[in-house]
Design a protein around this motif. Structure first.
Motif, PDB file in Angstrom:
ATOM      1  N   GLU A 227       0.819  -1.215   0.000  1.00  0.00           N
ATOM      2  CA  GLU A 227       0.000   0.000   0.000  1.00  0.00           C
ATOM      3  C   GLU A 227       0.855   1.268   0.000  1.00  0.00           C
ATOM      4  N   ARG A 228       2.028   1.209   0.613  1.00  0.00           N
ATOM      5  CA  ARG A 228       2.903   2.383   0.668  1.00  0.00           C
ATOM      6  C   ARG A 228       3.642   2.621  -0.638  1.00  0.00           C
ATOM      7  N   ARG A 229       3.822   1.596  -1.445  1.00  0.00           N
ATOM      8  CA  ARG A 229       4.592   1.724  -2.676  1.00  0.00           C
ATOM      9  C   ARG A 229       3.706   1.860  -3.924  1.00  0.00           C
ATOM     10  N   ILE A 230       2.464   1.456  -3.827  1.00  0.00           N
ATOM     11  CA  ILE A 230       1.563   1.533  -4.979  1.00  0.00           C
ATOM     12  C   ILE A 230       1.439   2.949  -5.535  1.00  0.00           C
ATOM     13  N   PRO A 231       1.282   3.987  -4.675  1.00  0.00           N
ATOM     14  CA  PRO A 231       1.128   5.345  -5.230  1.00  0.00           C
ATOM     15  C   PRO A 231       2.314   5.815  -6.067  1.00  0.00           C
ATOM     16  N   THR A 232       3.500   5.217  -5.898  1.00  0.00           N
ATOM     17  CA  THR A 232       4.652   5.659  -6.678  1.00  0.00           C
ATOM     18  C   THR A 232       4.466   5.370  -8.160  1.00  0.00           C
ATOM     19  N   TRP A 233       3.752   4.275  -8.504  1.00  0.00           N
ATOM     20  CA  TRP A 233       3.535   3.975  -9.916  1.00  0.00           C
ATOM     21  C   TRP A 233       2.102   4.236 -10.375  1.00  0.00           C
ATOM     22  N   SER A 234       1.137   4.242  -9.439  1.00  0.00           N
ATOM     23  CA  SER A 234      -0.257   4.494  -9.834  1.00  0.00           C
ATOM     24  C   SER A 234      -0.600   5.977  -9.818  1.00  0.00           C
ATOM     25  N   ARG A 235       0.229   6.779  -9.097  1.00  0.00           N
ATOM     26  CA  ARG A 235       0.029   8.222  -8.991  1.00  0.00           C
ATOM     27  C   ARG A 235      -1.332   8.578  -8.397  1.00  0.00           C
ATOM     28  N   ALA A 236      -1.786   7.755  -7.477  1.00  0.00           N
ATOM     29  CA  ALA A 236      -3.074   8.014  -6.815  1.00  0.00           C
ATOM     30  C   ALA A 236      -3.105   7.242  -5.507  1.00  0.00           C
ATOM     31  N   ALA A 237      -4.034   7.642  -4.646  1.00  0.00           N
ATOM     32  CA  ALA A 237      -4.164   6.973  -3.353  1.00  0.00           C
ATOM     33  C   ALA A 237      -4.563   5.511  -3.539  1.00  0.00           C
ATOM     34  N   GLY A 321      -1.199   1.109 -19.977  1.00  0.00           N
ATOM     35  CA  GLY A 321      -0.869   2.463 -19.555  1.00  0.00           C
ATOM     36  C   GLY A 321      -0.700   2.635 -18.066  1.00  0.00           C
ATOM     37  N   TYR A 322      -1.589   2.016 -17.273  1.00  0.00           N
ATOM     38  CA  TYR A 322      -1.579   2.285 -15.840  1.00  0.00           C
ATOM     39  C   TYR A 322      -0.795   1.263 -15.029  1.00  0.00           C
ATOM     40  N   TYR A 323      -0.650   0.045 -15.535  1.00  0.00           N
ATOM     41  CA  TYR A 323       0.137  -0.948 -14.810  1.00  0.00           C
ATOM     42  C   TYR A 323       1.556  -1.046 -15.396  1.00  0.00           C
ATOM     43  N   VAL A 324       1.654  -1.452 -16.672  1.00  0.00           N
ATOM     44  CA  VAL A 324       2.974  -1.687 -17.265  1.00  0.00           C
ATOM     45  C   VAL A 324       3.781  -0.394 -17.352  1.00  0.00           C
ATOM     46  N   ARG A 325       3.189   0.656 -17.922  1.00  0.00           N
ATOM     47  CA  ARG A 325       3.919   1.922 -18.022  1.00  0.00           C
ATOM     48  C   ARG A 325       4.127   2.555 -16.650  1.00  0.00           C
ATOM     49  N   GLY A 326       3.211   2.262 -15.731  1.00  0.00           N
ATOM     50  CA  GLY A 326       3.394   2.748 -14.371  1.00  0.00           C
ATOM     51  C   GLY A 326       4.650   2.188 -13.746  1.00  0.00           C
ATOM     52  N   LEU A 327       4.881   0.892 -13.938  1.00  0.00           N
ATOM     53  CA  LEU A 327       6.101   0.270 -13.427  1.00  0.00           C
ATOM     54  C   LEU A 327       7.335   0.846 -14.114  1.00  0.00           C
ATOM     55  N   LYS A 328       7.218   1.063 -15.407  1.00  0.00           N
ATOM     56  CA  LYS A 328       8.345   1.613 -16.149  1.00  0.00           C
ATOM     57  C   LYS A 328       8.664   3.031 -15.681  1.00  0.00           C
ATOM     58  N   SER A 329       7.645   3.782 -15.293  1.00  0.00           N
ATOM     59  CA  SER A 329       7.842   5.184 -14.914  1.00  0.00           C
ATOM     60  C   SER A 329       8.636   5.350 -13.623  1.00  0.00           C
ATOM     61  N   ILE A 330       8.701   4.304 -12.782  1.00  0.00           N
ATOM     62  CA  ILE A 330       9.439   4.427 -11.523  1.00  0.00           C
ATOM     63  C   ILE A 330      10.849   3.863 -11.643  1.00  0.00           C
ATOM     64  N   GLY A 331      11.265   3.571 -12.868  1.00  0.00           N
ATOM     65  CA  GLY A 331      12.651   3.181 -13.080  1.00  0.00           C
ATOM     66  C   GLY A 331      12.883   1.700 -13.320  1.00  0.00           C
TER      67      GLY A 331
END
Length: 391
Positions: A227-237, A321-331
């Protein structure tokens, strides 16, 4: 034919890729940044590299900037005594998380190409203080520019949706930025749905997305379920625990469901429901996230079954867009850096050889069967010779 209401249309998830536009923005805007102190001055002379992803997303009638780019530039200045000083600057990450969410600070990596001197030191100090502050201020303009220019392409107004805006709804442009991550878009008031419609049999299908990342299955499992790390890639609560029976909420309430099965770190299964006016009432899909770890990477597969017919393309795009690219967006680094889609070649696990049974000649190789036959022939010849020459 009546069109889709603006409320319904704007509720859908939708993304617009802006990589080329974003690179052009940095190349155009950063060279305008210059600062001075007395007679000394320093500014950006040229942007030499912009690499990364830039997107504008629409979710639940809100616009969300999604970007993470690496910027490299040349700078030059003039000291009080007229000495010209040049150098370069690398900024590894200019992202929504830094600019808008302020989760971390920018990293500025300065280098000097001119000869070192007291005049050069003067300009470097000016660059590291005032020029840095000016660049951060310019970066803050980037998400606003994204929404100002491209927001109208994602927000469906009542004028072009084919339906009138209900009385009492506030009119609003899509170009006002809210630096909390979403544009200040006020959707029209949703009309009440009739509850007298007979229940219909729902036709569904399955969509999936997969990607291979250079990370362990344990790490990927934690990133997707903590729960603490999800917002880093989902950009939402997020409200989430990887425990069977836990009712979760992701993407600021855009997706809800219940954890059904957990096999850490190989698989997690959950019910999955999209909070959208177009999602059938009472319908629940099933999302299975599986992790297949190899020697140097892990393949993550998102399999969503029970998708209502007609929504396959939209939800397939959302998984990407929201899962795969989300993971990519955090490095996280995909095995194939040019694409977030999985490679077609997959590792074939080595087959464990079947153990040979010393009592079964059928398990012997042809070489061993030939050796056994020769030994038997030699033994028979020795026995015949012994008998024939005895006495």
């Amino acid at each position: 034919m009546s069109g889709m209401s603006s409320t319904t249309a704007n509720w859908h998830w939708k993304n617009k890729q802006l990589n080329q536009w974003g690179a052009a923005w940095f190349e155009r805007e950063l060279p305008t940044v210059e600062v001075s102190e007395g007679k000394a001055k320093v500014g950006v002379s040229k942007v030499t590299e912009v690499d990364g992803d830039v997107e504008l997303g629409r979710r639940k009638s809100k616009l969300i900037t999604i970007y993470d780019v690496r910027v490299k530039l040349d700078w030059e200045g003039t000291a009080d005594d007229g000495t010209e000083v040049k150098g370069s600057l690398l900024i590894p990450e200019v992202s929504h998380e830094i600019t808008v969410d302020q989760l971390s600070e920018y990293s500025f990596q300065w280098s000097l190409s001119s000869d070192s001197s007291s005049s050069a030191d003067e300009i470097v100090k000016l660059a590291q203080t005032k020029l840095r502050a000016a660049l951060e201020a310019k970066f803050a303009e980037f998400p606003i520019a994204i929404i100002d220019i491209h927001g109208k392409d994602l927000i469906v107004s009542a004028a072009n949706s084919g339906t009138a805006t209900p009385v009492g709804a506030e009119s609003s442009g899509a170009n006002t930025a809210n630096l909390g991550g979403a544009a200040a878009f006020n959707p029209p008031v949703a009309q009440a749905k009739s509850t007298t419609k007979a229940k219909e049999v729902l036709n569904t299908s399955t969509v999936s997305r997969e990607a291979r990342f250079m990370a362990s299955a344990d790490d990927l499992f934690e990133i997707l379920t903590d729960e603490r790390r999800i917002p880093t890639w989902s950009r939402a609560a997020a409200h989430y625990k990887a425990e069977p029976g836990f009712e979760f909420s992701l993407f600021g309430g855009g997706v809800t469901g219940k954890i059904l099965e957990v096999d850490r770190p190989k698989k997690i299964v959950s019910s999955w429901k999209l909070s959208s006016p177009t999602w059938p009432a009472g319908h629940v899909a099933t999302l299975t996230i599986s992790f297949d770890q190899g020697s140097d990477s892990t393949e993550v597969k998102f399999n969503l079954s029970g998708v209502p017919k007609g929504m396959e393309g939209e939800l397939e795009s959302n998984l990407e867009g929201y899962y795969v690219r989300g993971l990519k967006s955090i490095g996280l680094v995909p095995l194939d850096p040019s694409s977030s889609y999985p490679l077609q070649l997959r590792r074939v696990p080595a087959q464990r050889p079947t153990p040979l049974s010393p009592l079964s000649s059928t398990s012997w190789s042809p070489r061993w069967r030939l050796a056994a036959a020769l030994l038997a022939a030699i033994a028979a010849a020795v026995a015949w010779y012994s008998v024939s020459h005895s006495g």
